[in-house]
Design a protein around this motif. Structure first.
Motif, PDB file in Angstrom:
ATOM      1  N   VAL A 120       6.767  10.728   6.709  1.00  0.00           N
ATOM      2  CA  VAL A 120       5.771  10.815   5.639  1.00  0.00           C
ATOM      3  C   VAL A 120       5.424   9.399   5.204  1.00  0.00           C
ATOM      4  O   VAL A 120       6.198   8.461   5.405  1.00  0.00           O
ATOM      5  CB  VAL A 120       6.272  11.625   4.429  1.00  0.00           C
ATOM      6  N   TYR A 121       4.247   9.270   4.614  1.00  0.00           N
ATOM      7  CA  TYR A 121       3.828   7.974   4.093  1.00  0.00           C
ATOM      8  C   TYR A 121       3.670   8.107   2.586  1.00  0.00           C
ATOM      9  O   TYR A 121       2.869   8.903   2.091  1.00  0.00           O
ATOM     10  CB  TYR A 121       2.505   7.537   4.726  1.00  0.00           C
ATOM     11  N   LEU A 122       4.486   7.366   1.850  1.00  0.00           N
ATOM     12  CA  LEU A 122       4.475   7.411   0.395  1.00  0.00           C
ATOM     13  C   LEU A 122       3.427   6.419  -0.110  1.00  0.00           C
ATOM     14  O   LEU A 122       3.607   5.206  -0.014  1.00  0.00           O
ATOM     15  CB  LEU A 122       5.863   7.066  -0.153  1.00  0.00           C
ATOM     16  N   CYS A 123       2.341   6.933  -0.646  1.00  0.00           N
ATOM     17  CA  CYS A 123       1.184   6.107  -1.017  1.00  0.00           C
ATOM     18  C   CYS A 123       1.390   5.459  -2.378  1.00  0.00           C
ATOM     19  O   CYS A 123       0.994   5.995  -3.419  1.00  0.00           O
ATOM     20  CB  CYS A 123      -0.095   6.947  -1.029  1.00  0.00           C
ATOM     21  N   ILE A 124       1.994   4.302  -2.372  1.00  0.00           N
ATOM     22  CA  ILE A 124       2.194   3.551  -3.608  1.00  0.00           C
ATOM     23  C   ILE A 124       0.850   3.186  -4.227  1.00  0.00           C
ATOM     24  O   ILE A 124       0.677   3.252  -5.456  1.00  0.00           O
ATOM     25  CB  ILE A 124       3.055   2.314  -3.333  1.00  0.00           C
ATOM     26  N   ALA A 125      -0.111   2.828  -3.402  1.00  0.00           N
ATOM     27  CA  ALA A 125      -1.434   2.462  -3.922  1.00  0.00           C
ATOM     28  C   ALA A 125      -2.068   3.622  -4.676  1.00  0.00           C
ATOM     29  O   ALA A 125      -2.655   3.438  -5.751  1.00  0.00           O
ATOM     30  CB  ALA A 125      -2.342   2.023  -2.771  1.00  0.00           C
TER      31      ALA A 125
ATOM     32  N   ALA B   6       0.821  -1.211   0.000  1.00  0.00           N
ATOM     33  CA  ALA B   6       0.000   0.000   0.000  1.00  0.00           C
ATOM     34  C   ALA B   6       0.851   1.256   0.000  1.00  0.00           C
ATOM     35  O   ALA B   6       0.494   2.276  -0.607  1.00  0.00           O
ATOM     36  CB  ALA B   6      -0.927  -0.007   1.212  1.00  0.00           C
ATOM     37  N   GLY B   7       1.969   1.204   0.696  1.00  0.00           N
ATOM     38  CA  GLY B   7       2.843   2.365   0.778  1.00  0.00           C
ATOM     39  C   GLY B   7       3.981   2.116   1.738  1.00  0.00           C
ATOM     40  O   GLY B   7       4.110   1.025   2.318  1.00  0.00           O
ATOM     41  N   LEU B   8       4.822   3.138   1.924  1.00  0.00           N
ATOM     42  CA  LEU B   8       6.009   3.001   2.761  1.00  0.00           C
ATOM     43  C   LEU B   8       6.229   4.279   3.552  1.00  0.00           C
ATOM     44  O   LEU B   8       6.092   5.386   3.014  1.00  0.00           O
ATOM     45  CB  LEU B   8       7.248   2.729   1.897  1.00  0.00           C
TER      46      LEU B   8
ATOM     47  N   VAL C  40       1.328  -4.801   8.018  1.00  0.00           N
ATOM     48  CA  VAL C  40       1.159  -3.492   7.389  1.00  0.00           C
ATOM     49  C   VAL C  40       1.145  -3.624   5.866  1.00  0.00           C
ATOM     50  O   VAL C  40       1.981  -3.049   5.156  1.00  0.00           O
ATOM     51  CB  VAL C  40       2.256  -2.511   7.851  1.00  0.00           C
ATOM     52  N   GLN C  41       0.200  -4.410   5.385  1.00  0.00           N
ATOM     53  CA  GLN C  41       0.005  -4.569   3.955  1.00  0.00           C
ATOM     54  C   GLN C  41      -1.483  -4.533   3.645  1.00  0.00           C
ATOM     55  O   GLN C  41      -2.327  -4.619   4.537  1.00  0.00           O
ATOM     56  CB  GLN C  41       0.606  -5.887   3.471  1.00  0.00           C
TER      57      GLN C  41
END
Length: 391
Positions: free
Chosen positions: A299-304, A276-278, A380-381
């Motif tokens: 910060v949360y990098l929203c790959i989704a 989902a993100g990292l 956390v997936q």
């Protein structure tokens, strides 16, 4: 600010694509927005997510250094990271990966071939969840009886890593990490004496070739593989199967032409978003798409969300085996691109081929639809905890 109750990460959906779709819709309004549930600003657009993943000097993984992974590659940057990655690249070389594939295919055929003739199956617990551990036991030359205990250790450690400040899981996680590390160190010592032709031997030889061998370094590398390649592979496999089941036309294409398996895996990683993100630690004051991010913040990098950015993936809502253009970010990008990606691909490809071969009429159970959410199986997936199918 997004209130915790309204966060996309708090929602369940009947579609594996919903999380990415909802985050991308947010990104069309604002490129970066604080999410109360994730306790960090969400970086939502592909351009910003990919730039931050590449810029490890500004968006760092060093926060992993506060826990059990302090000596692992994920917690390192710069020259230390580069030296360690050279060793890892050796035991994930093309020739080594080809050897691993020869061992993985029979495991996949045995695991998923056992489903043949069963009218209905819950795929996650019955097959998918145990498959990666059996792969690692075989490749690393570990005793079969480690299986159940190994699963317990990995689950306790990953739960701790996902909630490092939660005292209710910290002690169990620390104990599990110590026990798994001690067990692994014993196997490394045995391998040094016996010198077998397996993955553990490849890892030792890789560190020796880089003049970087130590018992601690090899033990950390093996434990990191178990932690990084267990639940991620489960959700990657689940995402690929779900994506095809939700898109029967694509499933029929893959059945008809096995060469499309890799395309299906890549598109599933984009469309269903197991990664989902990292999180990343901001090391200096920086401005990203007009938003100032302060040094020392997370910060949360929203790959989704990035995966449904129409600027990069036209017709992003559609699952397409012929997609061209931007590669998915599920394995990351830049210096911390997942070093275990070759093995993950081998595992999922072998499993998918074996599953489709064993279940010629594989389809979703219309009476029990899967539910998709962030935090599935306590990790956390993004994914599902159960996948009931008819075969």
């Amino acid at each position: 600010m997004i209130p915790a109750a309204e966060s996309a990460f708090a929602q369940r959906s009947s579609s594996p694509a919903a999380l990415g779709r909802n985050l991308a819709a947010l990104g069309q309004q604002e490129p970066i927005i604080f999410d109360e549930l994730m306790n960090a600003p969400l970086v939502l657009r592909h351009r910003d997510v990919s730039a931050a993943l590449r810029d490890t000097a500004t968006f760092s993984t060093r926060f992993y250094g506060m826990g059990p992974m302090s000596e692992a590659m994920i917690a390192l940057d710069g020259p230390q990271h580069q030296r360690l990655r050279r060793s890892h690249n050796r035991f994930f070389s093309a020739s080594a990966s080809a050897k691993y594939a020869q061992a993985v295919v029979p495991i996949a055929q045995r695991t998923f071939g056992a489903l043949a003739g069963k009218p209905e199956v819950e795929l996650v617990e019955e097959s998918i969840a145990r498959y990666p551990m059996e792969v690692f036991l075989t490749l690393l030359g570990m005793p079969d009886d480690l299986g159940d205990q190994g699963l317990l250790w990995v689950r306790a450690i990953i739960t701790w890593l996902g909630s490092p400040m939660d005292p209710s899981v910290a002690e169990a996680g620390r104990q599990a990490y110590a026990q798994l590390s001690e067990y692994t160190s014993t196997l490394v010592r045995q391998e040094l004496r016996d010198r077998n032709d397996n993955m553990l031997g490849e890892i030792i030889r890789a560190f020796e070739a880089e003049d970087a061998y130590s018992l601690e370094a090899v033990t950390t590398a093996v434990v990191s593989l178990l932690l990084g390649g267990f639940e991620t592979t489960i959700q990657m496999m689940s995402a690929t199967v779900c994506s095809l089941l939700f898109n029967p036309g694509a499933l029929a294409q893959v059945r008809a032409d096995g060469r499309l398996t890799e395309a299906a895996i890549d598109e599933a990683f984009r469309w269903a978003n197991p990664t989902a993100g990292l999180y990343r630690l901001v090391t200096r004051d920086v401005e990203l798409s007009g938003t100032v991010l302060a040094a020392g913040s997370m910060v949360y990098l929203c790959i989704a969300g990035a995966h449904f950015d129409e600027q990069v993936y036209p017709d992003a809502q559609t699952f397409r085996l012929d997609r061209r253009g931007g590669a998915h970010l599920g394995f990351g990008i830049g210096p911390h691109y997942c070093v275990g990606a070759p093995l993950a691909r081998i595992e999922v490809s072998a499993a998918l081929n074996a599953l489709l071969g064993a279940c010629p009429d594989l389809r979703l159970d219309p009476d029990t639809r899967p539910s998709f959410f962030y935090g599935a199986r306590g990790f956390v997936q993004h994914g599902t905890e159960a996948l009931p199918v008819l075969t």
